[in-house]
Design a protein around this motif. Structure first.
Motif, PDB file in Angstrom:
ATOM      1  N   GLY A  22       0.799  -1.218   0.000  1.00  0.00           N
ATOM      2  CA  GLY A  22       0.000   0.000   0.000  1.00  0.00           C
ATOM      3  C   GLY A  22       0.833   1.271   0.000  1.00  0.00           C
ATOM      4  N   THR A  23       0.216   2.369   0.428  1.00  0.00           N
ATOM      5  CA  THR A  23       0.883   3.666   0.406  1.00  0.00           C
ATOM      6  C   THR A  23       2.072   3.734   1.371  1.00  0.00           C
ATOM      7  OG1 THR A  23      -0.725   4.492   2.028  1.00  0.00           O
ATOM      8  CG2 THR A  23      -1.210   4.884  -0.292  1.00  0.00           C
ATOM      9  N   SER A  24       2.055   2.914   2.420  1.00  0.00           N
ATOM     10  CA  SER A  24       3.177   2.947   3.380  1.00  0.00           C
ATOM     11  C   SER A  24       4.462   2.432   2.749  1.00  0.00           C
ATOM     12  CB  SER A  24       2.838   2.119   4.624  1.00  0.00           C
ATOM     13  OG  SER A  24       2.602   0.769   4.278  1.00  0.00           O
ATOM     14  N   ALA A  25       4.349   1.493   1.799  1.00  0.00           N
ATOM     15  CA  ALA A  25       5.536   0.927   1.140  1.00  0.00           C
ATOM     16  C   ALA A  25       5.833   1.607  -0.191  1.00  0.00           C
ATOM     17  CB  ALA A  25       5.351  -0.572   0.910  1.00  0.00           C
ATOM     18  N   LEU A  26       4.770   2.031  -0.900  1.00  0.00           N
ATOM     19  CA  LEU A  26       4.948   2.567  -2.248  1.00  0.00           C
ATOM     20  C   LEU A  26       4.722   4.071  -2.350  1.00  0.00           C
ATOM     21  CD1 LEU A  26       2.962  -0.229  -4.123  1.00  0.00           C
ATOM     22  CD2 LEU A  26       5.444  -0.058  -3.901  1.00  0.00           C
ATOM     23  N   GLY A  27       4.043   4.634  -1.348  1.00  0.00           N
ATOM     24  CA  GLY A  27       3.729   6.058  -1.397  1.00  0.00           C
ATOM     25  C   GLY A  27       2.401   6.295  -2.090  1.00  0.00           C
ATOM     26  N   LYS A  28       1.710   7.327  -1.674  1.00  0.00           N
ATOM     27  CA  LYS A  28       0.402   7.660  -2.245  1.00  0.00           C
ATOM     28  C   LYS A  28       0.508   7.999  -3.719  1.00  0.00           C
ATOM     29  CE  LYS A  28      -3.569  10.741  -1.620  1.00  0.00           C
ATOM     30  NZ  LYS A  28      -4.119  11.884  -0.865  1.00  0.00           N
ATOM     31  N   GLY A  29       1.563   8.752  -4.083  1.00  0.00           N
ATOM     32  CA  GLY A  29       1.722   9.185  -5.463  1.00  0.00           C
ATOM     33  C   GLY A  29       1.868   8.033  -6.432  1.00  0.00           C
ATOM     34  N   PHE A  30       2.728   7.068  -6.104  1.00  0.00           N
ATOM     35  CA  PHE A  30       2.918   5.921  -6.998  1.00  0.00           C
ATOM     36  C   PHE A  30       1.665   5.058  -7.040  1.00  0.00           C
ATOM     37  CE2 PHE A  30       3.946   1.485  -7.801  1.00  0.00           C
ATOM     38  CZ  PHE A  30       4.600   1.586  -9.025  1.00  0.00           C
ATOM     39  N   SER A  31       1.017   4.878  -5.901  1.00  0.00           N
ATOM     40  CA  SER A  31      -0.196   4.056  -5.843  1.00  0.00           C
ATOM     41  C   SER A  31      -1.276   4.629  -6.749  1.00  0.00           C
ATOM     42  CB  SER A  31      -0.709   3.966  -4.399  1.00  0.00           C
ATOM     43  OG  SER A  31       0.235   3.319  -3.574  1.00  0.00           O
ATOM     44  N   GLU A  32      -1.459   5.942  -6.707  1.00  0.00           N
ATOM     45  CA  GLU A  32      -2.469   6.588  -7.557  1.00  0.00           C
ATOM     46  C   GLU A  32      -2.079   6.502  -9.030  1.00  0.00           C
ATOM     47  OE1 GLU A  32      -2.782  10.538  -6.019  1.00  0.00           O
ATOM     48  OE2 GLU A  32      -4.115   9.949  -4.350  1.00  0.00           O
ATOM     49  N   TYR A  33      -0.798   6.667  -9.307  1.00  0.00           N
ATOM     50  CA  TYR A  33      -0.306   6.555 -10.688  1.00  0.00           C
ATOM     51  C   TYR A  33      -0.544   5.152 -11.240  1.00  0.00           C
ATOM     52  CZ  TYR A  33       3.296   5.236 -14.080  1.00  0.00           C
ATOM     53  OH  TYR A  33       3.960   4.686 -15.159  1.00  0.00           O
ATOM     54  N   ALA A  34      -0.183   4.134 -10.454  1.00  0.00           N
ATOM     55  CA  ALA A  34      -0.333   2.741 -10.902  1.00  0.00           C
ATOM     56  C   ALA A  34      -1.799   2.390 -11.110  1.00  0.00           C
ATOM     57  CB  ALA A  34       0.295   1.796  -9.879  1.00  0.00           C
ATOM     58  N   SER A  35      -2.670   2.892 -10.249  1.00  0.00           N
ATOM     59  CA  SER A  35      -4.098   2.615 -10.355  1.00  0.00           C
ATOM     60  C   SER A  35      -4.674   3.213 -11.636  1.00  0.00           C
ATOM     61  CB  SER A  35      -4.832   3.170  -9.127  1.00  0.00           C
ATOM     62  OG  SER A  35      -6.191   2.823  -9.166  1.00  0.00           O
ATOM     63  N   ARG A  36      -4.185   4.400 -12.001  1.00  0.00           N
ATOM     64  CA  ARG A  36      -4.661   5.059 -13.227  1.00  0.00           C
ATOM     65  C   ARG A  36      -4.083   4.418 -14.480  1.00  0.00           C
ATOM     66  NH1 ARG A  36      -2.921   9.704 -10.693  1.00  0.00           N
ATOM     67  NH2 ARG A  36      -1.207   9.809 -12.210  1.00  0.00           N
ATOM     68  N   LYS A  37      -2.803   4.071 -14.416  1.00  0.00           N
ATOM     69  CA  LYS A  37      -2.057   3.659 -15.607  1.00  0.00           C
ATOM     70  C   LYS A  37      -2.334   2.217 -16.043  1.00  0.00           C
ATOM     71  CE  LYS A  37       1.663   3.949 -18.447  1.00  0.00           C
ATOM     72  NZ  LYS A  37       1.814   4.922 -19.551  1.00  0.00           N
ATOM     73  N   PHE A  38      -2.549   1.323 -15.078  1.00  0.00           N
ATOM     74  CA  PHE A  38      -2.607  -0.104 -15.408  1.00  0.00           C
ATOM     75  C   PHE A  38      -3.979  -0.722 -15.156  1.00  0.00           C
ATOM     76  CE2 PHE A  38       1.738   1.012 -14.186  1.00  0.00           C
ATOM     77  CZ  PHE A  38       2.406   0.676 -15.360  1.00  0.00           C
ATOM     78  N   ASN A  39      -4.277  -1.749 -15.964  1.00  0.00           N
ATOM     79  CA  ASN A  39      -5.531  -2.472 -15.751  1.00  0.00           C
ATOM     80  C   ASN A  39      -5.328  -3.545 -14.681  1.00  0.00           C
ATOM     81  OD1 ASN A  39      -4.354  -4.786 -17.001  1.00  0.00           O
ATOM     82  ND2 ASN A  39      -4.938  -4.007 -19.027  1.00  0.00           N
ATOM     83  N   LEU A  40      -6.396  -4.254 -14.359  1.00  0.00           N
ATOM     84  CA  LEU A  40      -6.326  -5.242 -13.280  1.00  0.00           C
ATOM     85  C   LEU A  40      -5.321  -6.354 -13.564  1.00  0.00           C
ATOM     86  CD1 LEU A  40     -10.090  -5.614 -12.255  1.00  0.00           C
ATOM     87  CD2 LEU A  40      -8.219  -4.750 -10.841  1.00  0.00           C
TER      88      LEU A  40
END
Length: 218
Positions: A22-40
């Motif tokens: 989650g955000t504790s390991a990856l950071g909020k910014g990367f998590s939001e980017y990955a969620s937008r950029k990639f499909n399931l």
């Protein structure tokens, strides 16, 4: 009750990212980017590979041309790099909080130990073209950090057969550059003084942070 497919997908992506720390390991910014950029499917591949990294075994990601395999691989490397960098920062933070942070030679040894935690990832491929393709993708797109900002990781291309487009990151080119710089005594002296000044600044910052943390605890 029926659930909106977009909401369902968003929740599924959140669950996948949580499994990676989650955000504790990856950071909020990367998590939001990955969620937008990639499909399931892509996120699932990144998550499976990242979770098993370092534990042995392997993860196979396959798909027809044009389905984003290289992009998915680069995102996996990005996630691993962020996670390892956060572990490095944790070591530096422990150093800042410890007595070792302000004791000469011991501080140097402790900082050297923390430096060993910095990200080191080896990427291999069956052909020179495949290696260069991954490097070019990272050079063009960069990585995304925990705050969602782009950055370019340090890369060293090892081996022969590289294309001219990745020459700047080839090991031989880097070595020649270092040797050339070493021959220029004025530049070398300036570089050494710069490193010394940076070390003094870091030690000063560590001392100040330690004092602030002690004051907060009181």
């Amino acid at each position: 009750d029926d659930v909106d497919p977009s909401v369902k997908e968003k929740l599924a992506k959140k669950a996948i990212l949580s499994s990676m720390g989650g955000t504790s390991a990856l950071g909020k910014g990367f998590s939001e980017y990955a969620s937008r950029k990639f499909n399931l499917s892509q996120l699932g591949a990144i998550s499976s590979s990242a979770q098993e990294y370092g534990d042995g075994g392997f993860t196979l990601i396959k798909g027809p041309p044009g389905t984003g395999k290289t992009t998915t691989l680069c995102a996996l490397l990005n996630a691993l790099h962020i996670r390892q960098m956060n572990q490095y920062f944790q070591e530096v933070r422990k150093l800042a909080e410890s007595y070792d942070a302000v004791v000469g030679k011991r501080a140097s040894l402790s900082l050297s130990g923390a430096t060993k935690k910095r990200p080191r990832i080896l990427v291999c491929a069956p052909s020179n073209a495949a290696v260069d393709n991954v490097i070019l993708k990272i050079m063009e797109d960069g990585f995304v950090d925990g705050n969602g900002c782009r950055y370019n990781p340090s890369i060293a291309r090892i081996g022969r057969g590289q294309s001219a487009s990745v020459k700047d990151v080839c090991l031989e080119e880097k070595v020649e550059s270092y040797i050339s710089d070493a021959m220029d005594l004025t530049k070398l002296d300036n570089t050494i003084e710069g490193f010394k000044a940076e070390c003094r600044r870091i030690h000063s910052d560590i001392t100040k942070l330690r004092q602030r943390m002690n004051a907060i605890r009181k």
